[in-house]
Design a protein around this motif. Structure first.
Motif, mmCIF file in Angstrom:
data_model
loop_
_atom_site.group_PDB
_atom_site.id
_atom_site.type_symbol
_atom_site.label_atom_id
_atom_site.label_comp_id
_atom_site.label_asym_id
_atom_site.label_seq_id
_atom_site.Cartn_x
_atom_site.Cartn_y
_atom_site.Cartn_z
ATOM 1 N N SER A 111 48.293 81.315 -15.492
ATOM 2 C CA SER A 111 49.359 80.276 -15.909
ATOM 3 C C SER A 111 48.860 79.061 -16.799
ATOM 4 C CB SER A 111 50.214 80.170 -14.877
ATOM 5 O OG SER A 111 49.605 79.533 -13.718
ATOM 6 N N ASP A 112 47.579 78.569 -16.158
ATOM 7 C CA ASP A 112 47.316 77.190 -16.953
ATOM 8 C C ASP A 112 46.487 77.765 -18.131
ATOM 9 O OD1 ASP A 112 45.246 78.525 -15.204
ATOM 10 O OD2 ASP A 112 44.164 76.712 -15.241
ATOM 11 N N HIS A 113 46.567 79.049 -18.496
ATOM 12 C CA HIS A 113 45.968 79.246 -20.000
ATOM 13 C C HIS A 113 46.862 79.962 -20.607
ATOM 14 C CE1 HIS A 113 41.702 78.159 -18.649
ATOM 15 N NE2 HIS A 113 42.197 78.204 -17.531
ATOM 16 N N MET A 114 48.161 80.733 -20.035
ATOM 17 C CA MET A 114 48.998 81.292 -21.009
ATOM 18 C C MET A 114 50.266 81.008 -20.778
ATOM 19 S SD MET A 114 49.122 85.136 -18.728
ATOM 20 C CE MET A 114 49.849 85.830 -20.122
ATOM 21 N N GLY B 168 36.624 79.683 -20.994
ATOM 22 C CA GLY B 168 37.582 80.140 -20.025
ATOM 23 C C GLY B 168 37.270 79.428 -18.625
ATOM 24 N N ASP B 169 37.627 80.220 -17.681
ATOM 25 C CA ASP B 169 37.172 79.844 -16.278
ATOM 26 C C ASP B 169 36.140 80.672 -15.611
ATOM 27 O OD1 ASP B 169 39.131 77.934 -16.617
ATOM 28 O OD2 ASP B 169 40.672 78.881 -14.998
ATOM 29 N N ILE B 170 35.120 81.154 -16.130
ATOM 30 C CA ILE B 170 34.049 81.962 -15.565
ATOM 31 C C ILE B 170 33.453 80.976 -14.662
ATOM 32 C CG2 ILE B 170 33.592 83.306 -17.669
ATOM 33 C CD1 ILE B 170 31.018 81.466 -18.326
ATOM 34 N N HIS C 179 35.906 76.440 -15.901
ATOM 35 C CA HIS C 179 36.901 76.436 -14.808
ATOM 36 C C HIS C 179 37.310 75.071 -14.290
ATOM 37 C CE1 HIS C 179 38.017 78.055 -10.653
ATOM 38 N NE2 HIS C 179 39.169 77.961 -11.366
ATOM 39 N N HIS C 180 37.384 74.165 -15.529
ATOM 40 C CA HIS C 180 37.811 72.961 -15.214
ATOM 41 C C HIS C 180 36.900 72.009 -14.219
ATOM 42 C CE1 HIS C 180 41.710 74.529 -16.510
ATOM 43 N NE2 HIS C 180 41.527 75.605 -15.757
ATOM 44 N N GLY C 181 35.621 72.501 -14.220
ATOM 45 C CA GLY C 181 34.776 71.698 -13.410
ATOM 46 C C GLY C 181 35.150 71.912 -11.832
#
Ligand SMILES: [Zn+2]
Length: 416
Positions: free
Chosen positions: A119-122, A271-273, A305-307
């Motif tokens: 959800s924080d990406h789409m 992205g969030d790899i 992944h936002h750190g």
């Protein structure tokens, strides 16, 4: 013949006027961010406080949106919505895009990419989400942006079957698939699976011949990683049949990522790899290491992944060694202390580097020493790359209100 010479000289001078104009309209603190001009490349990290969203305006004006996150709800752990919660994140993003593409007679997104299905990406769908008047889907994140702005080509990691690594059947993906079907049938949007290894999937569409040293190389999706050689890839995640159910790859591990190159300038977004598997979990759950091997050094990297705790491993940091890290924040754990210390480490790579974050959580500023001394911890972050790609600036725009005003300018930095 002489008059022809003067005619040509006059023509050249005429062509220079917009360039001189652009130089005069340099980014100044307190002023509205000046429009994009041909040859320049702008990478906007849009601050909504509710997820990831980047708008890229490529050197010929081709436009690419990467993600349109829209978390729904509130939590003390989350940062406040930006500019505020009177509009949805998708609406704020749409308005931001319209402002930054105001040089275009018809504002459109040539490409949109979803890195993965969170959800924080789409965008998240809830009971209270508004419905599309005609499309049969709800409006949140990418579907809300796509309702307002035409999208030429939609790229994601799952099309057409959305079955890897498990059938993707949650309400967000169901809603997105209805959106994709309707947009492609009614508005001519094309949909494609994002294909790692390729450099011909995201192309300059408006004046490609003018910028031969521009390239977007697809690096990773679904654990399939570019090798760095030609367009070949290898599958980093073992066959699903060989993996115990409790170790199956999660959504973040399947994120799509690419490297953009313009002249000497390189940028990575992934992205969030993750890159630091949880204790006791298999080593292949580190996706960052093979990605870093393929990508190499870059000028600017969006933090994976936002750190969060499982990201930016030592090899990834040492290999990409960016001058500029961009961090998209929506939670108090963005970044975590250990990730922050790795980014600062001169043992991992020498030389200066700067971290810019969209909207730091107050609690995290208190917990991690030094965060408050970063050059910017609130605002939209724009990387403005000069024509040719040899240098770039970082420009921060006010995200507390919809002013599009410059709050600080950093650089110029030389591309290597
Ligand atoms: Zn995320």
């Amino acid at each position: 013949m002489k008059h022809r010479y003067f005619f040509r000289l006059g023509f050249v001078l005429l062509c220079l006027i917009p360039l001189v104009g652009a130089a005069l309209r340099a980014q100044a603190v307190g002023e509205v961010f000046p429009s994009w001009t041909p040859g320049t490349m702008d990478i906007h990290q849009i601050s909504t406080g509710r997820g990831n969203c980047s708008l890229l305006i490529l050197p010929d004006g081709t436009t690419l949106l990467v993600d349109a996150g829209a978390q729904v709800g509130t939590s003390e752990r989350w940062v406040t919505a930006r500019p505020d919660d009177t509009r949805s994140p998708g609406d704020w993003i749409t308005r931001y895009v319209r402002q930054m593409l105001r040089h275009d007679s018809a504002v459109r997104l040539d490409y949109a990419l979803l890195t993965h299905f969170h959800s924080d990406h789409m965008g998240a769908v809830s009971q209270s989400s508004k419905a599309s008047p005609s499309g049969g889907y709800k409006l949140s994140g990418i579907t809300e942006v796509g309702e307002e702005l035409p999208i030429g080509r939609m790229l994601d990691r799952g099309w057409p079957d959305y079955q890897y690594p498990v059938p993707l059947e949650d309400t967000m993906v169901q809603n997105y698939r209805i959106f994709v079907r309707w947009q492609s049938q009614q508005r001519g949007m094309r949909v494609e699976r994002f294909l790692p290894g390729r450099k011909d999937q995201i192309l300059l569409l408006r004046s490609p011949g003018s910028y031969p040293d521009f390239e977007i190389r697809n690096v990773v999706a679904n654990g399939e990683v570019w090798t760095g050689v030609g367009s070949s890839t290898r599958q980093h995640i073992p066959p699903l049949a060989d993996i115990p159910r409790e170790d199956r790859p999660g959504e973040n591990m399947c994120s799509a990522g690419f490297r953009l190159s313009y002249g000497r300038f390189d940028y990575f977004t992934g992205g969030d790899i993750p890159g630091v598997p949880s204790e006791g979990f298999p080593a292949w759950q580190d996706i960052e290491t093979p990605v870093a091997q393929a990508v190499g050094p870059v000028e600017v990297s969006l933090m994976n992944h936002h750190g969060y705790i499982d990201s930016q491993n030592a090899f990834f940091v040492a290999t990409l060694r960016p001058r500029i890290w961009i961090l998209n924040v929506w939670d108090s754990a963005h970044p975590t202390a250990r990730v922050y210390s790795r980014l600062q480490s001169s043992r991992l790579y020498p030389g200066p580097r700067e971290i810019f974050t969209t909207h730091m959580h107050e609690a995290n500023i208190k917990v991690i020493a030094g965060l408050d001394r970063l050059p910017s911890i609130h605002g939209h972050i724009v990387i403005r790359v000069a024509p040719g790609g040899n240098s770039y600036r970082v420009i921060i725009l006010d995200d507390a209100k919809e002013s599009y005003r410059v709050t600080s300018v950093h650089g110029p930095y030389e591309a290597r």
